[in-house]
Design a protein around this motif. Structure first.
Motif, PDB file in Angstrom:
ATOM      1  N   LYS A 360      -8.855 -14.175  -8.674  1.00 35.57           N
ATOM      2  CA  LYS A 360      -9.916 -13.220  -8.332  1.00 35.57           C
ATOM      3  C   LYS A 360     -10.108 -13.111  -6.820  1.00 35.57           C
ATOM      4  CE  LYS A 360     -14.870 -12.435  -9.249  1.00 35.57           C
ATOM      5  NZ  LYS A 360     -16.053 -12.957 -10.000  1.00 35.57           N
ATOM      6  N   GLY A 361      -9.929 -14.217  -6.099  1.00 36.68           N
ATOM      7  CA  GLY A 361     -10.192 -14.226  -4.670  1.00 36.68           C
ATOM      8  C   GLY A 361      -9.029 -13.810  -3.793  1.00 36.68           C
ATOM      9  N   LEU A 362      -7.851 -13.584  -4.366  1.00 31.96           N
ATOM     10  CA  LEU A 362      -6.687 -13.212  -3.581  1.00 31.96           C
ATOM     11  C   LEU A 362      -6.555 -11.694  -3.459  1.00 31.96           C
ATOM     12  CD1 LEU A 362      -4.210 -15.861  -5.027  1.00 31.96           C
ATOM     13  CD2 LEU A 362      -5.023 -15.736  -2.649  1.00 31.96           C
ATOM     14  N   GLU A 363      -5.604 -11.247  -2.655  1.00 30.90           N
ATOM     15  CA  GLU A 363      -5.403  -9.813  -2.402  1.00 30.90           C
ATOM     16  C   GLU A 363      -4.803  -9.136  -3.632  1.00 30.90           C
ATOM     17  OE1 GLU A 363      -5.491  -6.316  -1.377  1.00 30.90           O
ATOM     18  OE2 GLU A 363      -6.098  -7.655   0.265  1.00 30.90           O
ATOM     19  N   HIS A 364      -5.504  -8.114  -4.147  1.00 30.62           N
ATOM     20  CA  HIS A 364      -5.051  -7.422  -5.345  1.00 30.62           C
ATOM     21  C   HIS A 364      -4.275  -6.149  -5.047  1.00 30.62           C
ATOM     22  CE1 HIS A 364      -7.249  -9.893  -8.289  1.00 30.62           C
ATOM     23  NE2 HIS A 364      -8.120 -10.053  -7.310  1.00 30.62           N
ATOM     24  N   GLN A 365      -4.326  -5.692  -3.836  1.00 30.50           N
ATOM     25  CA  GLN A 365      -3.591  -4.480  -3.473  1.00 30.50           C
ATOM     26  C   GLN A 365      -2.809  -4.706  -2.177  1.00 30.50           C
ATOM     27  OE1 GLN A 365      -6.915  -1.509  -3.784  1.00 30.50           O
ATOM     28  NE2 GLN A 365      -5.525  -0.506  -5.218  1.00 30.50           N
ATOM     29  N   PRO A 366      -1.821  -5.589  -2.210  1.00 33.04           N
ATOM     30  CA  PRO A 366      -1.027  -5.826  -1.008  1.00 33.04           C
ATOM     31  C   PRO A 366      -0.264  -4.565  -0.623  1.00 33.04           C
ATOM     32  CG  PRO A 366       0.023  -6.816  -2.920  1.00 33.04           C
ATOM     33  CD  PRO A 366      -1.330  -6.360  -3.369  1.00 33.04           C
ATOM     34  N   ASP A 367      -0.084  -4.369   0.667  1.00 35.26           N
ATOM     35  CA  ASP A 367       0.634  -3.174   1.106  1.00 35.26           C
ATOM     36  C   ASP A 367       1.879  -3.485   1.920  1.00 35.26           C
ATOM     37  OD1 ASP A 367      -0.519  -4.102   3.433  1.00 35.26           O
ATOM     38  OD2 ASP A 367      -1.806  -2.361   3.758  1.00 35.26           O
ATOM     39  N   HIS A 368       2.150  -4.775   2.151  1.00 29.35           N
ATOM     40  CA  HIS A 368       3.356  -5.109   2.880  1.00 29.35           C
ATOM     41  C   HIS A 368       4.573  -4.830   1.990  1.00 29.35           C
ATOM     42  CE1 HIS A 368       6.446  -7.335   5.024  1.00 29.35           C
ATOM     43  NE2 HIS A 368       5.646  -7.363   6.074  1.00 29.35           N
ATOM     44  N   PRO A 369       5.563  -4.074   2.472  1.00 27.16           N
ATOM     45  CA  PRO A 369       6.705  -3.687   1.621  1.00 27.16           C
ATOM     46  C   PRO A 369       7.426  -4.863   0.977  1.00 27.16           C
ATOM     47  CG  PRO A 369       6.706  -2.417   3.656  1.00 27.16           C
ATOM     48  CD  PRO A 369       5.639  -3.460   3.809  1.00 27.16           C
ATOM     49  N   GLU A 370       7.575  -5.976   1.683  1.00 29.25           N
ATOM     50  CA  GLU A 370       8.288  -7.118   1.122  1.00 29.25           C
ATOM     51  C   GLU A 370       7.491  -7.747  -0.012  1.00 29.25           C
ATOM     52  OE1 GLU A 370      11.412 -10.025   0.828  1.00 29.25           O
ATOM     53  OE2 GLU A 370      11.251  -8.003   1.640  1.00 29.25           O
ATOM     54  N   VAL A 371       6.180  -7.802   0.120  1.00 21.93           N
ATOM     55  CA  VAL A 371       5.348  -8.354  -0.944  1.00 21.93           C
ATOM     56  C   VAL A 371       5.390  -7.441  -2.165  1.00 21.93           C
ATOM     57  CG1 VAL A 371       2.996  -8.957  -1.617  1.00 21.93           C
ATOM     58  CG2 VAL A 371       3.845  -9.592   0.650  1.00 21.93           C
ATOM     59  N   VAL A 372       5.208  -6.153  -1.935  1.00 21.73           N
ATOM     60  CA  VAL A 372       5.212  -5.196  -3.046  1.00 21.73           C
ATOM     61  C   VAL A 372       6.561  -5.208  -3.759  1.00 21.73           C
ATOM     62  CG1 VAL A 372       5.022  -2.758  -3.641  1.00 21.73           C
ATOM     63  CG2 VAL A 372       3.453  -3.753  -1.963  1.00 21.73           C
ATOM     64  N   ARG A 373       7.640  -5.329  -2.997  1.00 23.13           N
ATOM     65  CA  ARG A 373       8.983  -5.357  -3.577  1.00 23.13           C
ATOM     66  C   ARG A 373       9.149  -6.529  -4.539  1.00 23.13           C
ATOM     67  NH1 ARG A 373      14.310  -7.366  -2.396  1.00 23.13           N
ATOM     68  NH2 ARG A 373      13.642  -8.641  -0.641  1.00 23.13           N
ATOM     69  N   ASN A 374       8.485  -7.613  -4.270  1.00 18.35           N
ATOM     70  CA  ASN A 374       8.618  -8.820  -5.078  1.00 18.35           C
ATOM     71  C   ASN A 374       7.415  -9.069  -5.975  1.00 18.35           C
ATOM     72  OD1 ASN A 374      11.231 -10.108  -4.136  1.00 18.35           O
ATOM     73  ND2 ASN A 374      10.226  -9.741  -2.180  1.00 18.35           N
ATOM     74  N   LEU A 375       6.675  -8.013  -6.281  1.00 14.34           N
ATOM     75  CA  LEU A 375       5.510  -8.134  -7.156  1.00 14.34           C
ATOM     76  C   LEU A 375       5.537  -6.981  -8.166  1.00 14.34           C
ATOM     77  CD1 LEU A 375       2.970 -10.079  -7.224  1.00 14.34           C
ATOM     78  CD2 LEU A 375       1.727  -8.198  -6.151  1.00 14.34           C
ATOM     79  N   PRO A 376       6.387  -7.086  -9.181  1.00  9.39           N
ATOM     80  CA  PRO A 376       6.538  -5.955 -10.111  1.00  9.39           C
ATOM     81  C   PRO A 376       5.319  -5.707 -10.978  1.00  9.39           C
ATOM     82  CG  PRO A 376       7.759  -7.857 -10.891  1.00  9.39           C
ATOM     83  CD  PRO A 376       7.282  -8.193  -9.503  1.00  9.39           C
ATOM     84  N   VAL A 377       4.512  -6.741 -11.257  1.00 12.10           N
ATOM     85  CA  VAL A 377       3.300  -6.560 -12.050  1.00 12.10           C
ATOM     86  C   VAL A 377       2.110  -6.521 -11.112  1.00 12.10           C
ATOM     87  CG1 VAL A 377       1.794  -7.599 -13.787  1.00 12.10           C
ATOM     88  CG2 VAL A 377       4.269  -7.647 -14.096  1.00 12.10           C
ATOM     89  N   ARG A 378       1.619  -5.310 -10.868  1.00 12.93           N
ATOM     90  CA  ARG A 378       0.489  -5.101  -9.964  1.00 12.93           C
ATOM     91  C   ARG A 378      -0.727  -4.536 -10.672  1.00 12.93           C
ATOM     92  NH1 ARG A 378       5.075  -3.338  -7.475  1.00 12.93           N
ATOM     93  NH2 ARG A 378       4.639  -1.158  -7.932  1.00 12.93           N
ATOM     94  N   HIS A 379      -0.573  -4.258 -11.961  1.00 15.78           N
ATOM     95  CA  HIS A 379      -1.668  -3.672 -12.768  1.00 15.78           C
ATOM     96  C   HIS A 379      -1.818  -4.488 -14.050  1.00 15.78           C
ATOM     97  CE1 HIS A 379      -0.199  -0.386 -10.165  1.00 15.78           C
ATOM     98  NE2 HIS A 379      -1.464  -0.046 -10.096  1.00 15.78           N
ATOM     99  N   PRO A 380      -2.400  -5.684 -13.946  1.00 12.42           N
ATOM    100  CA  PRO A 380      -2.434  -6.595 -15.098  1.00 12.42           C
ATOM    101  C   PRO A 380      -3.170  -6.043 -16.316  1.00 12.42           C
ATOM    102  CG  PRO A 380      -3.846  -7.395 -13.323  1.00 12.42           C
ATOM    103  CD  PRO A 380      -3.026  -6.284 -12.750  1.00 12.42           C
ATOM    104  N   LEU A 381      -4.101  -5.118 -16.118  1.00 12.98           N
ATOM    105  CA  LEU A 381      -4.857  -4.603 -17.257  1.00 12.98           C
ATOM    106  C   LEU A 381      -3.972  -3.991 -18.322  1.00 12.98           C
ATOM    107  CD1 LEU A 381      -8.094  -2.910 -15.857  1.00 12.98           C
ATOM    108  CD2 LEU A 381      -7.943  -4.675 -17.612  1.00 12.98           C
ATOM    109  N   ILE A 382      -2.887  -3.345 -17.919  1.00 17.80           N
ATOM    110  CA  ILE A 382      -2.058  -2.671 -18.921  1.00 17.80           C
ATOM    111  C   ILE A 382      -1.179  -3.644 -19.696  1.00 17.80           C
ATOM    112  CG2 ILE A 382      -2.078  -0.500 -17.663  1.00 17.80           C
ATOM    113  CD1 ILE A 382       0.770  -1.066 -16.727  1.00 17.80           C
ATOM    114  N   TRP A 383      -1.153  -4.911 -19.252  1.00 21.21           N
ATOM    115  CA  TRP A 383      -0.312  -5.903 -19.920  1.00 21.21           C
ATOM    116  C   TRP A 383      -1.116  -6.778 -20.882  1.00 21.21           C
ATOM    117  CZ3 TRP A 383       4.885  -5.730 -19.177  1.00 21.21           C
ATOM    118  CH2 TRP A 383       5.344  -5.006 -18.072  1.00 21.21           C
ATOM    119  N   LEU A 384      -2.427  -6.662 -20.908  1.00 20.21           N
ATOM    120  CA  LEU A 384      -3.238  -7.550 -21.736  1.00 20.21           C
ATOM    121  C   LEU A 384      -3.297  -7.050 -23.183  1.00 20.21           C
ATOM    122  CD1 LEU A 384      -6.161  -8.287 -19.275  1.00 20.21           C
ATOM    123  CD2 LEU A 384      -4.071  -9.589 -19.661  1.00 20.21           C
TER     124      LEU A 384
END
Length: 384
Positions: A360-384
């Motif tokens: 909850k306390g970490l960044e939920h919308q990172p914008d650095h290209p390298e982070v986004v490239r290595n974070l395929p699940v960015r919308h956890p609600l659709i996976w629950l």
């Protein structure tokens, strides 16, 4: 009876949470989801046909990317590129990957907002992008990755490039969430599923796909994760079971050490980032493939290795990064960690409020290209 017992167990477990799991995640994400969906509603489709690289031997509809860690030899611009592991060459072609990430972000945001609100405007908007990528003959992407992660002077494409389509996972999952809405165009839905069936066939029969499946590190993990996500959309029960067996018989035994770490990732020049990435992928596999008959969350090897042990190993270094026992990564050390899916999925599964609070306390919308490239699940609600 088995399903009834499983449901009762879940209900009992949820009693220890302050509110139902979905609601807990919605409480955290509602504002940003609706804001991102408002942005997504305004976006026009951008596919692989929007930009072409002269170094690609493929055509207009073929996805193309270049190996991130490959560089020209100084003073010899026409020589074959050489590798610098962990060091990203900013001059390499990434436009198609960026377009796919944008596509993933749009569909993920729209599907998340639809899940919260039930508003069909999000379904309508998503369909424009799905049509452009998968069914419109003028703009679609061919369902293969023959030209991904090419290396100048060495390879026109590689199996290792299959990892680039992890960013189609939230597209497939978004469709899974929205497909039963009465306004979803059934012809388009059939076309989308046909595209993913064809891509799954390529992933499982072409030598590039076989090579990637047999990769011993995060690439092998991501092959299973992708195939599982796409097979769930297409209802390919045989592939889903193959992926479950692959996790139990290959990934977990061959990649995880007794303490829960991933030695092949720790051996890289970016051990922290790669460990996070591989754990995210392992946990997402458990999230996708666990059901009433197959619980990968509770599966453990005879020596006790399990996904819980993997989360327990890495969690202290996410909650307190300064305790990381190895050298900092050679690049992007400061950009990690973010709100990793292994934290939220693990927290809800194992009823760990501390893991949830850290997520909850970490960044939920990172914008650095390298982070986004290595974070395929960015919308956890659709996976629950």
């Amino acid at each position: 009876m088995k399903h009834v017992i499983a449901s009762l167990i879940l209900i009992c477990c949820y009693a220890f949470m302050p509110f139902p799991p979905d609601k807990a995640v919605v409480e955290v994400l509602r504002g940003q989801v609706l804001a991102e969906a408002a942005w997504a509603l305004q976006q026009a489709p951008v596919t692989v046909t929007s930009e072409v690289c002269v170094r690609s031997v493929g055509g207009k509809h073929d996805f193309y990317s270049e190996g991130d860690y490959w560089w020209p030899v100084p003073g010899y611009p026409d020589s074959p590129y050489v590798q610098k592991d962990g060091l990203t060459n900013p001059a390499n072609f990434t436009a198609h990957r960026s377009a796919m990430i944008r596509f993933s972000r749009i569909v993920g945001a729209l599907a998340s907002a639809y899940r919260i609100t039930g508003d069909t405007q999000y379904v309508h908007a998503a369909q424009r992008h799905l049509q452009a990528w998968f069914t419109d003959t003028a703009t679609l992407m061919h369902p293969n990755l023959l030209y991904a992660q090419a290396i100048k002077g060495r390879f026109t494409g590689r199996g290792i490039g299959i990892i680039d389509t992890i960013h189609l996972m939230e597209v497939a999952q978004g469709v899974l969430v929205m497909q039963y809405d009465a306004t979803f165009d059934r012809t388009l839905l059939d076309g989308v599923k046909k595209w993913f069936r064809e891509y799954l066939h390529w992933l499982t029969t072409h030598q590039y796909g076989k090579d990637e499946m047999n990769a011993k590190n995060n690439h092998g993990t991501c092959w299973v994760m992708q195939v599982a996500a796409f097979a769930r959309l297409t209802r390919d029960s045989a592939l889903l079971q193959f992926c479950r067996n692959r996790y139990r018989e290959v990934l977990l035994p061959n990649q995880m050490a007794a303490d829960g770490s991933f030695p092949l990732e720790l051996a890289r020049t970016k051990p922290y980032g790669y460990s996070l990435f591989n754990l995210d992928a392992m946990v997402t596999i458990c999230q996708i493939l666990s059901d009433g008959d197959n619980n990968l969350w509770t599966f453990q090897l005879p020596d006790g290795r399990s996904i819980h042990k993997g989360i327990a190993y890495l969690y202290p270094y996410v909650a307190g990064k300064n305790h990381w026992p190895l050298k900092p990564d050679v690049m992007y050390w400061n950009e990690w960690p973010v709100a990793h899916p292994f934290l939220v999925f693990g927290a809800l599964t194992f009823q760990r409020q501390d893991w949830f609070n850290t997520w909850k306390g970490l960044e939920h919308q990172p914008d650095h290209p390298e982070v986004v490239r290595n974070l395929p699940v960015r919308h956890p609600l659709i996976w629950l």
